[in-house]
Design a protein around this motif. Structure first.
Motif, short mmCIF file in Angstrom:
data_model
loop_
_atom_site.label_atom_id
_atom_site.label_comp_id
_atom_site.label_asym_id
_atom_site.label_seq_id
_atom_site.Cartn_x
_atom_site.Cartn_y
_atom_site.Cartn_z
N THR A 1 4.38 2.40 -49.61
CA THR A 1 4.10 3.54 -50.49
C THR A 1 3.12 4.51 -49.84
N THR B 1 8.57 -6.28 -56.21
CA THR B 1 7.26 -5.76 -56.59
C THR B 1 7.41 -4.33 -57.09
N ARG B 2 6.58 -3.98 -58.06
CA ARG B 2 6.49 -2.61 -58.61
C ARG B 2 7.84 -2.12 -59.15
N ILE C 1 -4.39 -4.29 -49.56
CA ILE C 1 -3.14 -3.52 -49.52
C ILE C 1 -2.08 -4.40 -48.86
N SER D 1 4.17 -3.85 -49.44
CA SER D 1 4.84 -2.90 -50.32
C SER D 1 3.93 -1.70 -50.60
N GLU D 2 2.63 -1.95 -50.82
CA GLU D 2 1.70 -0.84 -51.01
C GLU D 2 1.55 -0.01 -49.75
N PHE E 1 -4.24 3.54 -53.22
CA PHE E 1 -3.03 2.81 -52.85
C PHE E 1 -3.12 1.32 -53.17
N ASP E 2 -4.28 0.82 -53.56
CA ASP E 2 -4.38 -0.57 -54.02
C ASP E 2 -4.01 -0.57 -55.51
N ARG E 3 -2.70 -0.52 -55.79
CA ARG E 3 -2.24 -0.34 -57.16
C ARG E 3 -2.60 -1.50 -58.07
N ASP E 4 -2.52 -2.73 -57.57
CA ASP E 4 -2.79 -3.88 -58.44
C ASP E 4 -4.27 -4.23 -58.51
#
Length: 329
Positions: free
Chosen positions: A286, A8-9, A279, A282-283, A271-274
């Motif tokens: 981070t 991921t990411r 969350i 992986s998030e 922090f909820d990148r997608d």
């Protein structure tokens, strides 16, 4: 066994279109390559298991040997681009039999996503599990002890208590000599007699020293419920003299709670990148890295993750994140 589940990411090294990631797993002199996830982009998935069968001369030593993970982008023309590498400690899998972990990938001293691995340790024929290795027997170098002297005699206890003194029965005189009686006369005292009578306090005229009570105030006139009050008779102003609906003022505690909830939602969105509304692990890693916990072990981080994930669905919702944020920040 090393199972590469997903990544991921990842670092995006392709200018046009989506990149095609694959992984390479190395252990000692053995190496495996996964299939290429075409158009996998920054979140590819492989779910492949690689078995490392080692002979007795190349037995795995968790104290020294490491599992190396590398992720590449397959290019039809030119050299494949490196997306990230990692070095994995498999000692826990050797001790407990398996280990499920998220490994952070690095590229040029920067974090570039993470990869999900599952490690399983299965001892082969003639191999001894590291956690159950037999310990060498140790013999004492001291000479054998000879029989010592007998135990010392027990010291005598305190002397037994003496019998209590008992009063002689009626009709018998005590064996103790009688005490000499001394006669005292009232005339022999050198001090004068003390009078026990107290003087009578003088009477006090209370009514003459204090004024009388003030007169009572007149009673407030009461108006019947069915009739309206006379004009300008209400001594209390209305809650809202300007007019319109009146609402109770917002207390300081309510304002603080509202600000903390808004702050928690801003942090959740960061922090909820997608943008999935949750969350994931992986998030969450981070998030911990952003808070300064750079070297925190993954096992400890996932224990904290499970404490926040109340419904145990491997993802943290907005309400779960808000409750944790309100209670700890």
């Amino acid at each position: 066994n090393v199972t590469v589940v997903e990544a991921t990411r990842l670092r995006d090294s392709q200018t046009f279109g989506k990149q095609d990631p694959y992984t390479e797993v190395k252990l000692k002199d053995y190496s495996f390559r996964s299939k290429t996830h075409e158009d996998g982009g920054v979140n590819p998935r492989w779910n492949e298991c690689f078995k490392f069968q080692m002979d007795s001369s190349k037995q795995f030593n968790p104290a020294v040997d490491r599992v190396f993970i590398s992720v590449f982008n397959a290019n039809a023309l030119g050299k494949d681009n490196t997306l990230g590498t990692a070095e994995v400690d498999a000692s826990k899998a050797v001790r407990s039999g398996s280990d499920d972990l998220q490994v952070l990938l690095g590229y040029k001293n920067k974090q570039q996503g993470n990869v999900h691995l599952i490690l399983r340790w299965i001892p082969g024929p003639g191999q001894t599990p590291v956690g159950n290795a037999a310990q060498p027997s140790r013999t004492s170098s001291l000479p054998p002890q000879t029989a010592g002297p007998t135990a010392p005699p027990v010291y005598p206890s305190f002397p037994p208590p003496q019998p209590a003194y008992t009063m002689p029965p009626p009709g018998r005189s005590s064996s103790l000599p009688p005490m000499a009686q001394q006669a005292y006369t009232t005339s022999s005292s050198p001090y004068p007699a003390v009078s026990t009578a107290y003087p009578v306090a003088p009477a006090v005229n209370v009514t003459s020293q204090y004024p009388s009570a003030p007169p009572a105030y007149p009673a407030v006139p009461s108006y019947p419920y069915s009739t309206s009050h006379p004009p300008n008779s209400n001594p209390y102003p209305s809650a809202n003299p300007v007019g319109g609906n009146s609402y109770p003022p917002v207390t300081q505690n309510q304002s603080w709670q509202r600000n903390k909830e808004e702050e928690a939602m801003r942090a959740f969105t960061t922090f909820d990148r997608d943008g999935s509304g949750y969350i994931d692990k992986s998030e969450f890693l981070t998030l911990l890295h952003h808070l300064g916990h750079v070297g925190i072990p993954h096992d400890t981080a996932f224990v904290i993750f499970d404490m926040v994930d109340v419904n145990r669905n491997n993802q943290i919702s907005r309400s779960e994140f808000r409750d944790c944020y309100m209670a700890n920040f």
